[in-house]
Structures are given as C-alpha cells and as structure tokens.
Design an enzyme around this catalytic site. Structure first.
Site: not given
Length: 229
Positions: A87, A175, A177
């Site tokens: 990001c 994202h 993660e």
C-alpha cells in the site's frame, strides 16, 4: 535479516511477521513514526518490507521520515536488495523508482478482486497463486508503473495493483498482511474518515469469513518472496 518499516502504530506487519518468524527469519522492525532511524546503508540486510500508512508520499514536510525512506529505498533498489512494498510502502517504492503517485480512479475500502496480468502469472512472486485474487484494500492514492517496471496485477476500479521493478523489488497496492483484528482496529479508528458508502460491520464479518483462506493465499506469496531472497 529482514528489515520491516512501520509507518503508524495501527499498521503492523500482521501475517508477514507471523510467516517469517515461524520460518526462523531474523526480523528488525523500525518504527519510523516513533523516530526510529533507518540504517545508514543496506549492508547486512537481506530484504526490506515497507508497510502501509494513512499519509501520502508527498507529505515529507509533515512526516520527515518519508524523505529518509525515499533515500533508503533508492539505495536498496540500486543494490538489488529484495524489497516488498505494501500500500503506502508500494507507493513509496514506486516513487523511489521514478514513478508518480496519483489519486486512484476509485477509493477502495474493503474486499475487491484483482487479476494478475500475463506478466504477473509468470512472475515468481505469484507462483501457484490464483490468477484472480480477492484482496483487502484501504487506499485512495495509486502508484503509476515506474519506467522499466512491469505491471503484475490490475483491477477494474484501480488499474495498477502490483508491479515489479528490476529483478526483485515489488509493490502491492492491496493489503496482503491484514488480519480481522487489524481490520477491526482500522475501522474503529478511521471508519468515519474513510468508509463513506461502505458498511464497516459487513466488512468485518467478511474478514472473519475469509481469515483462513486469506492467510493461506498470503503465505503462498510470502513463500515465493522468501525463495526470491
């Protein structure tokens, strides 16, 4: 050693940290928002992972660490140290590689599909990963592809979703993660500012439903990145 750059307390490494600690990789997390200093050089660093944040890449006067990180990422890319940007981290990487960062055609908050390009399907980062990925998004800016870079993933809402620069520098607009706990934290802190038109409750329910499959998909990407190292 893998150096992880963290830009805000609420956007930690999530499943990235889980994967690499479980695989016994040594990690160092630099909290630049708490005035932790980046290393003077890249010696001894096996990879760099730059995480997300609510600021944009042009706010260097407000967030001086962005200028330092730009210099650091340029050096890492020059020395062909593997880099993974997520990001904001992807936008910072793109900027360090000579690309512009602009407003996205659509602010994306929530779950969206992205499709690998032909180059993405052939790239080692996405080996044995589905050609269409459902990913979690939280952004209103977008990187352009650096000169000489390769577009690896795209979507109808936001054309630039992943890129590679050189042999081993990767940027992901989405994202990869996140965990449900992280998403809940972001919704609690930022939903009024960012989530116009989106239902935070439905988003969180969806995140819990996808928890295991999303972690498995992310682990495949992390494993591929580890192989690149």
């Amino acid at each position: 050693m893998i150096l992880i750059i963290k830009h805000i307390v609420d956007e930690g490494p999530g499943t990235i940290e889980d994967f690499f600690r479980n695989a016994s990789w040594p990690l160092k997390i630099v909290n630049v928002f708490e005035n932790d200093s980046l290393p003077d050089g890249v010696e001894g660093i096996g990879a760099v992972i730059s995480l997300g944040g609510p600021m944009n890449v042009h706010e260097e006067e407000k967030y001086p660490f962005l200028k330092s990180e730009d210099v650091f990422l340029k050096e890492a890319v020059k020395r062909e140290i593997p880099v993974l940007g997520v990001c904001l981290g992807a936008q910072l990487l793109a900027k360090a590689c000579g690309a512009k960062v602009v407003m996205s055609p659509l602010k994306e908050i929530g779950w969206y599909p992205v499709s690998l390009t032909d180059e993405g399907k052939a790239d080692p980062l996405f080996e044995e990963v589905p050609s269409v990925l459902d990913v979690f998004q939280w952004h209103e800016d977008m990187f352009e592809i650096p000169p000489g870079g390769v577009l690896l993933a795209s979507s109808r809402q936001c054309p630039n979703q992943a890129f590679r620069f050189g042999k081993n520098a990767y940027g992901l607009q989405f994202h990869i993660e996140v965990t449900p706990d992280m998403i809940e934290s972001w919704l609690s802190k930022f939903s009024r500012e960012y989530c116009a038109g989106a239902d935070p409750k439905d988003m969180l329910i969806e995140s819990h439903k996808r928890k295991e499959s999303y972690r498995k998909q992310a682990d495949s990407v992390y494993l591929n990145f580890a192989r690149i190292l």
